[in-house]
Motif scaffolding. Structure first.
Motif, PDB file in Angstrom:
ATOM      1  N   ALA A 158       9.431   4.529  -3.234  1.00 22.92           N
ATOM      2  CA  ALA A 158       8.810   3.211  -3.345  1.00 22.92           C
ATOM      3  C   ALA A 158       7.298   3.370  -3.394  1.00 22.92           C
ATOM      4  O   ALA A 158       6.728   4.150  -2.624  1.00 22.92           O
ATOM      5  N   ARG A 159       6.665   2.649  -4.282  1.00 28.51           N
ATOM      6  CA  ARG A 159       5.198   2.633  -4.376  1.00 28.51           C
ATOM      7  C   ARG A 159       4.729   1.285  -3.843  1.00 28.51           C
ATOM      8  O   ARG A 159       5.151   0.231  -4.349  1.00 28.51           O
ATOM      9  N   VAL A 160       3.870   1.319  -2.838  1.00 23.41           N
ATOM     10  CA  VAL A 160       3.418   0.094  -2.188  1.00 23.41           C
ATOM     11  C   VAL A 160       1.914  -0.062  -2.344  1.00 23.41           C
ATOM     12  O   VAL A 160       1.153   0.891  -2.142  1.00 23.41           O
ATOM     13  N   VAL A 161       1.491  -1.251  -2.718  1.00 16.39           N
ATOM     14  CA  VAL A 161       0.073  -1.603  -2.788  1.00 16.39           C
ATOM     15  C   VAL A 161      -0.203  -2.592  -1.661  1.00 16.39           C
ATOM     16  O   VAL A 161       0.488  -3.601  -1.529  1.00 16.39           O
ATOM     17  N   TYR A 162      -1.218  -2.280  -0.845  1.00 17.15           N
ATOM     18  CA  TYR A 162      -1.541  -3.127   0.302  1.00 17.15           C
ATOM     19  C   TYR A 162      -2.765  -3.977   0.010  1.00 17.15           C
ATOM     20  O   TYR A 162      -3.607  -3.638  -0.820  1.00 17.15           O
ATOM     21  N   GLY A 163      -2.859  -5.094   0.740  1.00 13.40           N
ATOM     22  CA  GLY A 163      -3.991  -5.992   0.575  1.00 13.40           C
ATOM     23  C   GLY A 163      -4.437  -6.549   1.906  1.00 13.40           C
ATOM     24  O   GLY A 163      -4.442  -5.844   2.920  1.00 13.40           O
ATOM     25  N   GLU A 164      -4.771  -7.816   1.924  1.00 14.88           N
ATOM     26  CA  GLU A 164      -5.313  -8.463   3.110  1.00 14.88           C
ATOM     27  C   GLU A 164      -4.368  -8.326   4.300  1.00 14.88           C
ATOM     28  O   GLU A 164      -3.155  -8.489   4.173  1.00 14.88           O
ATOM     29  N   GLY A 165      -4.937  -8.045   5.455  1.00 15.70           N
ATOM     30  CA  GLY A 165      -4.143  -7.891   6.661  1.00 15.70           C
ATOM     31  C   GLY A 165      -3.325  -6.621   6.689  1.00 15.70           C
ATOM     32  O   GLY A 165      -2.423  -6.482   7.523  1.00 15.70           O
ATOM     33  N   ASN A 166      -3.638  -5.676   5.787  1.00 18.11           N
ATOM     34  CA  ASN A 166      -2.889  -4.413   5.683  1.00 18.11           C
ATOM     35  C   ASN A 166      -1.413  -4.658   5.372  1.00 18.11           C
ATOM     36  O   ASN A 166      -0.548  -3.875   5.764  1.00 18.11           O
TER      37      ASN A 166
END
Length: 208
Positions: A149-157
């Protein structure tokens, strides 16, 4: 087959989709603490006993429909109930990683050891049920079965996008409070298939 398609097609499609028109998810330009992000992922992955209620919409690129959804998960076992308030039709899907049973369809219940294939044959839609038991929690599915799985994180981790098994899952909204925080709006797409889920309420049991 005609009965379940009619049920879904008549089930308040406009209500669900008009309120949450799909938007392109852009990777936020915010700092991400990857250690914190992975710690949050681990917390959500530990929650294997949970339930949710909300609304779901599915589409195969040509036909689509929506309805109310209640989903209960206990370790590897799941029970998903879908209902259309307008037509008062409903169906229930229950099973685990090895077997599934679908009730409420024309011709009587069906059982299969391949839940996704059974749903494709019965409804015409591609719904990744087993993987979504993970994705609805904002974590990748088992890599030995579904690949990395490839995960992209953003606000709030928190994840904003997850890619796995040819699917792209965009997380559009998360709970404002709660520990661990859970997704409340997500959309999963692959080719012409789309599954959109809006969670009105989460209920989490403590990790075992």
């Amino acid at each position: 087959m005609r009965a379940i398609r009619a049920f879904m097609a008549s089930a308040c499609v406009a209500l669900l989709l008009a309120g949450c028109v799909s938007h392109t998810v852009r990777t936020p330009a915010v700092p991400v603490d990857h250690a914190q992000a992975q710690a949050q992922d681990a917390r959500r992955a530990e929650v294997v006993d949970w339930s949710l209620s909300g609304r779901i919409a599915v589409s195969n690129g040509k036909q689509g429909g929506s309805g109310r959804i209640d989903w209960e998960n206990r370790a590897e076992r799941y029970a998903v109930s879908l209902s259309a308030p307008v037509t008062r039709q409903s169906w229930r899907l229950a099973g685990d990683a090895a077997h599934a049973r679908l009730e409420g369809i024309q011709g009587g219940p069906r059982e299969s050891d391949d839940v996704e294939e059974m749903l494709r044959e019965t409804t015409g839609w591609d719904i990744p049920v087993r993987a979504m038991t993970y994705w609805v929690r904002g974590v990748g599915a088992a890599s030995d079965e579904f690949g990395p799985a490839r995960v992209v994180y953003g606000e709030g981790n928190r994840p904003v996008r997850l890619e796995q098994a040819g699917w792209v899952i965009d997380f559009e909204q998360w709970q404002g409070a709660g520990e661990p925080a859970m997704p409340t709006r997500l959309v999963a797409t692959r080719s012409g298939a789309k599954v959109r889920l809006i969670v009105d309420e989460w209920s989490l049991d403590a990790p075992r």
